[in-house]
Design a protein around this motif. Sequence first.
Motif, PDB file in Angstrom:
ATOM      1  N   THR A 110       0.848  -1.176   0.000  1.00  0.00           N
ATOM      2  CA  THR A 110       0.000   0.000   0.000  1.00  0.00           C
ATOM      3  C   THR A 110       0.893   1.238   0.000  1.00  0.00           C
ATOM      4  O   THR A 110       1.891   1.294   0.727  1.00  0.00           O
ATOM      5  CB  THR A 110      -0.969   0.000   1.206  1.00  0.00           C
ATOM      6  OG1 THR A 110      -1.865   1.113   1.116  1.00  0.00           O
ATOM      7  CG2 THR A 110      -0.231   0.066   2.538  1.00  0.00           C
ATOM      8  N   GLN A 111       0.549   2.206  -0.824  1.00  0.00           N
ATOM      9  CA  GLN A 111       1.388   3.390  -0.992  1.00  0.00           C
ATOM     10  C   GLN A 111       1.142   4.394   0.133  1.00  0.00           C
ATOM     11  O   GLN A 111      -0.009   4.731   0.440  1.00  0.00           O
ATOM     12  CB  GLN A 111       1.100   4.061  -2.338  1.00  0.00           C
ATOM     13  CG  GLN A 111       1.862   5.357  -2.576  1.00  0.00           C
ATOM     14  CD  GLN A 111       3.347   5.126  -2.798  1.00  0.00           C
ATOM     15  OE1 GLN A 111       3.733   4.238  -3.561  1.00  0.00           O
ATOM     16  NE2 GLN A 111       4.192   5.927  -2.159  1.00  0.00           N
ATOM     17  N   VAL A 112       2.229   4.871   0.701  1.00  0.00           N
ATOM     18  CA  VAL A 112       2.186   5.960   1.681  1.00  0.00           C
ATOM     19  C   VAL A 112       3.015   7.106   1.121  1.00  0.00           C
ATOM     20  O   VAL A 112       4.190   6.919   0.791  1.00  0.00           O
ATOM     21  CB  VAL A 112       2.739   5.524   3.051  1.00  0.00           C
ATOM     22  CG1 VAL A 112       2.877   6.733   3.977  1.00  0.00           C
ATOM     23  CG2 VAL A 112       1.843   4.471   3.671  1.00  0.00           C
ATOM     24  N   THR A 113       2.396   8.263   0.987  1.00  0.00           N
ATOM     25  CA  THR A 113       3.078   9.439   0.471  1.00  0.00           C
ATOM     26  C   THR A 113       2.948  10.572   1.488  1.00  0.00           C
ATOM     27  O   THR A 113       1.837  10.918   1.882  1.00  0.00           O
ATOM     28  CB  THR A 113       2.500   9.887  -0.873  1.00  0.00           C
ATOM     29  OG1 THR A 113       2.588   8.799  -1.805  1.00  0.00           O
ATOM     30  CG2 THR A 113       3.274  11.077  -1.421  1.00  0.00           C
ATOM     31  N   VAL A 114       4.084  11.109   1.902  1.00  0.00           N
ATOM     32  CA  VAL A 114       4.108  12.193   2.885  1.00  0.00           C
ATOM     33  C   VAL A 114       4.638  13.441   2.196  1.00  0.00           C
ATOM     34  O   VAL A 114       5.777  13.461   1.723  1.00  0.00           O
ATOM     35  CB  VAL A 114       4.974  11.829   4.096  1.00  0.00           C
ATOM     36  CG1 VAL A 114       4.891  12.948   5.147  1.00  0.00           C
ATOM     37  CG2 VAL A 114       4.541  10.501   4.697  1.00  0.00           C
TER      38      VAL A 114
END
Length: 116
Positions: A110-114
């Motif tokens: 699952t992609q996490v973008t901060v």
Amino acid sequence: QVQLVESGGGLVQAGGSLRLSCAASGSIFSINIMGWYRQAPGKERELVASISSGGYTNYADSVKGRFTISRDNAKPPVYLQMNNLKPEDTAVYFCKATIGMSVYYWGQGTQVTVSS
């Protein structure tokens, strides 16, 4: 066989929080360790946190004090609470289940973008 499905990723501003979940099906009672890994573009996959069936936890130095791994009743699902997120936490996060000493199963990620 174990099937893993991650959820909870998304886009968040720096300093924000996300909670990842990893649901498992199949031979879940054979799982002894579950972990979260991440892989950023151009980098190798790295351990973020893991938890054993006995509740022992292990964290990467870069996330200690910010991330918490947990599971209910020593079995899946497993969660990763991520607080005070930083841009360098941006990656695809994968769930991993270990059976015995050498059998592994991975979720699809699952992609996490901060954002800064």
